[in-house]
Design a protein around this motif. Structure first.
Motif, short mmCIF file in Angstrom:
data_model
loop_
_atom_site.label_atom_id
_atom_site.label_comp_id
_atom_site.label_asym_id
_atom_site.label_seq_id
_atom_site.Cartn_x
_atom_site.Cartn_y
_atom_site.Cartn_z
N SER A 28 62.15 -18.08 16.78
CA SER A 28 60.82 -17.66 16.33
C SER A 28 60.65 -17.90 14.83
O SER A 28 59.57 -18.28 14.37
CB SER A 28 60.60 -16.17 16.64
N SER A 29 61.72 -17.68 14.08
CA SER A 29 61.68 -17.91 12.64
C SER A 29 61.45 -19.40 12.33
O SER A 29 60.66 -19.75 11.44
CB SER A 29 62.98 -17.43 11.99
N ILE A 30 62.14 -20.26 13.08
CA ILE A 30 61.96 -21.71 12.90
C ILE A 30 60.52 -22.11 13.24
O ILE A 30 59.89 -22.90 12.53
CB ILE A 30 62.95 -22.49 13.77
N GLN A 31 59.99 -21.56 14.34
CA GLN A 31 58.62 -21.87 14.74
C GLN A 31 57.61 -21.42 13.69
O GLN A 31 56.61 -22.09 13.46
CB GLN A 31 58.30 -21.21 16.08
N SER A 32 57.87 -20.27 13.06
CA SER A 32 56.94 -19.79 12.03
C SER A 32 56.94 -20.72 10.82
O SER A 32 55.89 -20.91 10.19
CB SER A 32 57.32 -18.37 11.60
N PHE A 36 53.74 -23.13 9.45
CA PHE A 36 53.28 -22.84 8.09
C PHE A 36 52.72 -21.42 7.98
O PHE A 36 51.81 -21.16 7.20
CB PHE A 36 52.20 -23.85 7.65
N GLU A 37 53.29 -20.49 8.74
CA GLU A 37 52.80 -19.11 8.70
C GLU A 37 53.06 -18.45 7.35
O GLU A 37 52.35 -17.54 6.95
CB GLU A 37 53.45 -18.30 9.82
N ARG A 38 54.09 -18.94 6.65
CA ARG A 38 54.44 -18.35 5.35
C ARG A 38 53.55 -18.87 4.22
O ARG A 38 53.70 -18.45 3.07
CB ARG A 38 55.91 -18.61 5.04
N TRP A 39 52.66 -19.79 4.55
CA TRP A 39 51.78 -20.38 3.53
C TRP A 39 50.37 -19.82 3.64
O TRP A 39 49.43 -20.38 3.06
CB TRP A 39 51.74 -21.90 3.69
N GLU A 40 50.18 -18.76 4.39
CA GLU A 40 48.84 -18.20 4.56
C GLU A 40 48.29 -17.75 3.20
O GLU A 40 48.99 -17.19 2.38
CB GLU A 40 48.89 -17.00 5.52
N GLY A 41 46.99 -18.02 3.02
CA GLY A 41 46.36 -17.67 1.75
C GLY A 41 46.21 -18.83 0.81
O GLY A 41 45.47 -18.76 -0.18
N TYR A 42 46.93 -19.94 1.10
CA TYR A 42 46.82 -21.14 0.28
C TYR A 42 45.83 -22.10 0.96
O TYR A 42 45.98 -22.42 2.15
CB TYR A 42 48.18 -21.80 0.11
N HIS A 43 44.86 -22.57 0.21
CA HIS A 43 43.73 -23.31 0.76
C HIS A 43 44.17 -24.51 1.59
O HIS A 43 43.65 -24.74 2.69
CB HIS A 43 42.82 -23.76 -0.39
N HIS A 44 45.11 -25.30 1.08
CA HIS A 44 45.51 -26.54 1.76
C HIS A 44 46.48 -26.32 2.91
O HIS A 44 46.93 -27.27 3.54
CB HIS A 44 46.13 -27.52 0.76
N PHE A 45 46.82 -25.05 3.19
CA PHE A 45 47.77 -24.75 4.26
C PHE A 45 47.21 -23.74 5.27
O PHE A 45 47.93 -23.29 6.15
CB PHE A 45 49.07 -24.20 3.68
N GLU A 46 45.93 -23.39 5.13
CA GLU A 46 45.36 -22.32 5.94
C GLU A 46 45.31 -22.65 7.42
O GLU A 46 45.49 -21.79 8.27
CB GLU A 46 43.96 -21.97 5.43
N ASP A 47 45.01 -23.89 7.77
CA ASP A 47 44.93 -24.27 9.18
C ASP A 47 45.50 -25.66 9.37
O ASP A 47 45.97 -26.30 8.41
CB ASP A 47 43.50 -24.18 9.71
N GLU A 48 45.44 -26.13 10.62
CA GLU A 48 46.06 -27.42 10.95
C GLU A 48 45.35 -28.61 10.30
O GLU A 48 45.88 -29.72 10.29
CB GLU A 48 46.11 -27.61 12.47
N LYS A 49 44.16 -28.39 9.74
CA LYS A 49 43.43 -29.48 9.07
C LYS A 49 43.74 -29.55 7.57
O LYS A 49 43.22 -30.42 6.88
CB LYS A 49 41.92 -29.30 9.29
N GLY A 50 44.56 -28.64 7.10
CA GLY A 50 44.88 -28.59 5.68
C GLY A 50 45.66 -29.82 5.23
O GLY A 50 46.62 -30.24 5.86
N ILE A 51 45.24 -30.39 4.10
CA ILE A 51 45.89 -31.60 3.58
C ILE A 51 47.32 -31.33 3.14
O ILE A 51 48.18 -32.22 3.15
CB ILE A 51 45.06 -32.18 2.40
N GLY A 52 47.59 -30.08 2.77
CA GLY A 52 48.96 -29.73 2.35
C GLY A 52 49.94 -29.86 3.48
O GLY A 52 51.07 -30.34 3.29
N ARG A 53 49.55 -29.44 4.68
CA ARG A 53 50.44 -29.56 5.84
C ARG A 53 50.74 -31.03 6.14
O ARG A 53 51.89 -31.39 6.40
CB ARG A 53 49.78 -28.91 7.06
N VAL A 54 49.70 -31.85 6.10
CA VAL A 54 49.88 -33.28 6.38
C VAL A 54 50.81 -33.90 5.34
O VAL A 54 51.69 -34.70 5.68
CB VAL A 54 48.52 -34.00 6.39
N ALA A 55 50.62 -33.53 4.08
CA ALA A 55 51.43 -34.10 2.99
C ALA A 55 52.91 -33.75 3.16
O ALA A 55 53.78 -34.62 3.03
CB ALA A 55 50.92 -33.60 1.65
#
Length: 301
Positions: A28-32, A36-55
Motif C-alpha cells: 500500500s505504501s508503494i502504491q501511494s 503521488f498521494e504524498r504530493w497533494e497540495g502541489y498544483h502540478h501533482f494534484e491529479d493525473e493531468k498534472g505536468i509534474g507527474r508526467v515529468a
C-alpha cells in the motif's frame, strides 16, 4: 473490497498473519508513492493531468532506459571478450578505472549472463511504459494523462513485479547456473511480438482506443475492423498477454512465468466477455458479424 476484507482478517489477534499484514501495508505504501498521494497540495501533482507527474515518470523511465542500455552494451562487450585492460602507468585515477574493469571482467559467466538478461528486461519494461504514454499522446491526445504510462495499474500488477524481482534476485545470488538462453531468446521474441501487436492496436484504433472499458459510446467511437483488427479482435490484450509472459521468460523466472500466465489469463477471462457485451450493446449485429470472422488469440478465450 477484497483488500479491506483481508485487512480485517489479519488482526493483531492472529499473530501468525502479521508478516502478511506487513507485506500488505508495504505494498500500500508503494502504491501511494506511485499515485503521488504524498504530493497533494502541489498544483502540478494534484491529479493525473498534472505536468509534474508526467515529468517525473518520463524522467525516471528515460534515465532507467539509458542506464540499462549502457550496462547491456558493457556486459555484452565483456561477454564477447572485447574489453581488456591495457598496460598503463599506474595513477590514482587509472587504478580506480582498472579496478572497476577488473570487477566486470571477473564476473562469473553465468552471473554475467543473468545480469545481461536483467538489462534486456529493464529496457523492454521502460519501452513498454514509455510507448503506452507516447502512443496515447500521439493518437488519442484527448485522454492522455500520467496514468497513460500504465505504471500504477493496480496492486496486483505491482505485487507481480515485486515477486518476479525477488525470484530473479534469489536466482542470481544463489542459483546462477539455473538458467536457459533458449528461454531467454523465446522471451525476447514474445515481448517484441506482444509490444508490436499492442502498439499497432493503439495506432489503428486512434481515438477509439482507451485503457479503460467505455460503458457509454462516444460520438467518435467506431468499430475498428481494419489492419490488425481484421485478424485479432482484441490485439492490445493479445499483445499484453504474451508481452507479460515474455518478460518473465527473459529473466528465466520459471515460477513467475506460470504465475503471470495464469493471472493474465484469469484477468482477460473476465474482462474480454464484459467488454464484448459492451461492444455488442454499442454496435449490435455489426459486432456479432465482426467477431465471427476474428479470433482472440489467447488460449481458451
Amino acid at each position: 473490497s477484497l483488500y479491506i476484507s483481508y485487512t480485517q482478517l489479519f488482526t493483531t489477534d492472529m499473530p501468525h498473519f502479521r508478516p502478511l499484514m506487513l507485506l500488505a501495508n508495504r505494498l500500500s505504501s508503494i502504491q501511494s508513492i506511485l499515485s503521488f498521494e504524498r504530493w497533494e497540495g502541489y498544483h502540478h501533482f494534484e491529479d493525473e493531468k498534472g505536468i509534474g507527474r508526467v515529468a517525473i515518470l518520463s524522467t525516471f523511465l528515460g534515465m532507467n532506459l539509458g542506464a540499462n542500455a549502457v550496462l547491456f552494451l558493457l556486459f555484452k562487450l565483456v561477454q564477447l571478450g572485447l574489453i581488456f585492460i591495457p598496460p598503463t602507468e599506474t595513477t590514482s585515477s587509472s587504478t580506480t578505472i582498472q579496478s572497476l574493469l577488473h570487477c566486470f571482467l571477473s564476473i562469473e559467466s553465468n552471473t554475467l549472463q543473468l545480469a545481461l538478461q536483467w538489462t534486456v528486461y529493464s529496457i523492454f519494461l521502460c519501452l513498454f511504459h514509455l510507448g503506452e504514454y507516447f502512443s496515447t499522446c500521439i493518437y488519442n491526445p484527448s485522454v492522455t494523462t500520467s496514468d497513460s504510462f500504465m505504471i500504477n495499474q493496480s496492486k496486483a500488477y505491482t505485487a507481480a513485479a515485486l515477486i518476479s524481482w525477488v525470484e530473479f534476485a534469489i536466482r542470481i545470488f544463489f542459483f546462477p547456473q539455473n538458467n536457459s538462453t533458449r528461454m531467454f531468446h523465446v522471451g525476447i521474441f514474445l515481448v517484441i511480438l506482444g509490444q508490436t501487436c499492442r502498439t499497432l492496436a493503439m495506432v489503428t484504433c486512434g481515438e477509439s482506443f482507451n485503457h479503460y472499458i467505455q460503458r457509454d459510446k462516444k460520438d467518435n467511437h467506431e468499430l475498428v475492423t481494419k489492419g490488425i483488427y481484421s485478424i485479432l479482435r482484441h490485439p492490445s490484450y493479445f499483445g499484453f498477454y504474451y508481452w507479460s509472459i515474455g518478460t518473465q521468460m527473459i529473466l528465466c523466472n520459471y515460477f513467475s512465468v506460470v504465475v503471470y500466465a495464469l493471472a493474465a489469463w484469469k484477468f482477460f477471462h473476465y474482462r474480454i466477455p464484459f467488454e464484448e457485451r459492451t461492444l455488442r450493446h454499442h454496435f449490435g449485429c455489426a459486432y456479432d458479424e465482426y467477431s465471427s470472422k476474428t479470433i482472440v488469440g489467447i488460449p481458451f478465450l
